[in-house]
Design an enzyme around this catalytic site. Sequence first.
Site, PDB file in Angstrom:
ATOM      1  N   LYS A  67       0.868  -1.180   0.000  1.00 20.03           N
ATOM      2  CA  LYS A  67       0.000   0.000   0.000  1.00 20.03           C
ATOM      3  C   LYS A  67       0.904   1.229   0.000  1.00 20.03           C
ATOM      4  CE  LYS A  67      -3.563  -2.344   2.726  1.00 20.03           C
ATOM      5  NZ  LYS A  67      -4.636  -2.400   1.737  1.00 20.03           N
ATOM      6  N   ARG A 127      -8.977 -12.630   2.299  1.00 20.32           N
ATOM      7  CA  ARG A 127      -9.732 -13.799   1.840  1.00 20.32           C
ATOM      8  C   ARG A 127      -8.900 -15.075   1.945  1.00 20.32           C
ATOM      9  NH1 ARG A 127     -10.500 -10.880  -3.786  1.00 20.32           N
ATOM     10  NH2 ARG A 127     -10.390  -9.179  -2.281  1.00 20.32           N
TER      11      ARG A 127
END
Length: 619
Positions: free
Chosen positions: A400, A477
């Site tokens: 990020k 996930r």
Amino acid sequence: MPRTCTLSIQSAATRAKTYWTAACRSIKPRGTTASGFKVVGDSTFRCSAARLSAPKTLGAPLPVSSLAAFNLASRHSRQISSSKRHFRNVSAMGVNDEFSDKDLFSMPDPPALTCGAGEATAWSGDVLFVGLSEDAYDAESKSLSADAKAFFEGFNSAGVTATVADLFASDEEFKLKPGSSKLFSTCGSCSAKNICVVGLGKADAGGKKWGKSNWQVLGATMKAVAKANKCKTAALVTPGSSSAVVEDVANGLFLGAYESTRFKSKQKGGLDTLTSVDLLGIEVDSLEQKVAEAAALAKGITMARYLVEAPPNVASPKHLAECAKMIAEKFPDVFTLTVLSREECEKLGMGCYLSVGEAADTDSQFIHLKYKGPGWTESSPKIGLVGKGVTFDSGGYNIKAGAGSMIEMMKFDMGGAGAVLGSALAVGGIKPTNVEVNFITAACENMINGHGLRPGDVITASNGKTVEVNNTDAEGRLTLCDAIVYAGKEKCDTIVDIATLTGACIVALGMGIGGIYSNSDDLAGDLIGGGAQHGEKLWRMPLEDDYMEHLKSPVADMKNTGIRWGGSITAALYLKEFVPEKTDWAHIDMAGPVWDDKNGGATGFGVATLTQYVRSRSQ
């Protein structure tokens, strides 16, 4: 070159050789970890001994920089044991030393609530709250309604009556909207030291609006006013209005005016000074039970706030495990706790989950709190609540970066785990009967170093499916899928996972609404209705099966991300692949409502929804 610089380089080379040599001795056969866990792909996480070439003499130049050798050594020293490090052992601390002397799970006691038929004009205390709906004052005629006028005239004080009239006349914007208030001192003209007129909004027509009810807002306003004015005792009266909904007022009182102060060196005085609230002119059946349940829920929401707001150097995976341990010890009659080690997770084949925490110095913690309510039997409903527990998300190699990446806020990427553990605390306090709940979180950090997960790696989940990782920043996930498989093995007939999973859901629904996906209309309806009952907003989203096309991989069973568009949908479709057949399942994406800067930061979102659902399954 100065001699001191030469010595510094030789010293670095010596240290690098020491680490390098130790690593070479500990290398295991290719394709396995120290405990024998097989990894898909010969070099997914390891490299062979042939790739290392230790220098022959101490003074010989290194074939790579000393920093590179240091990194290689650190990578291979990890194979010795997940608990042995050459570096700073964060996992042994869990909480940084400067906060280890604090009880970070301690909460203030909520104010005591009582109901009675006492006269408000005779009540004695710090502040009397008078709740009025919008129709209690006519702006055109500049007059109070008959009920409101009679109430204030009951004080037999011209000063009180004149001051109330002046409040409305001097401020045309004060229209008794929810959350609005005006406080004035009685100057001894009655037994209450202060009177606070509080807006209730439009007269309640009996329906429950989407979001916070006016009674919840009233309770939060009372808490804020009492806090600002350092009031210890308060009372509430609602002349001309329907009886207050005690649970909602209590919810607002217990949770309103929240402020994060645990990590400040100087604590503000007057925090949570309110000790008692009298609800006047209200008679409520089972008041004690309703207040106790409202307090239990408030504590669960506060715990979720505590976990989500805590900095990542505090709220490590171990910190989440300590929270689960605290809950199990608080309610030993209904909870049992299991925390799986890395080796146990390896034996269960949790390759997706373990790969995410591979680069972190902190040890991953797979947490399972099992609740068996009073009257539990083998035939009781079995619920699995699975929360994403990535305590800090750097993004991995898909780091990020740049404006808008929100990397500084990635402490809240374990908001799902906070909701699950918070609901566990609430359920333990309420004790719904004849139901089993499995509170599960696969806690870890998503960091970066030479042995971390890489884009292009292929990993294997615990149900045997192989996953090509095309984005290491879609890590949540990967942790959730193994946790969902685990919940299935616990024979849960219903599984609800909750996670700060995608920015795409924020784009779709904004910051105040969570998205919900489900293979069951009944389950989706129960969760949406349960959330609405406590002011949490959820919106049903489509599970578009055609979008599975975007998750196809040429080298594995599936990829972990699809195309840019519909990212929240493809994330839900990915998770659906790991839900056991004939199991009701829902996925809640809470990326937006997990945080609210205007109202104290961490919201505790999800706790009320999950807790209410568990209560609805109680038999």
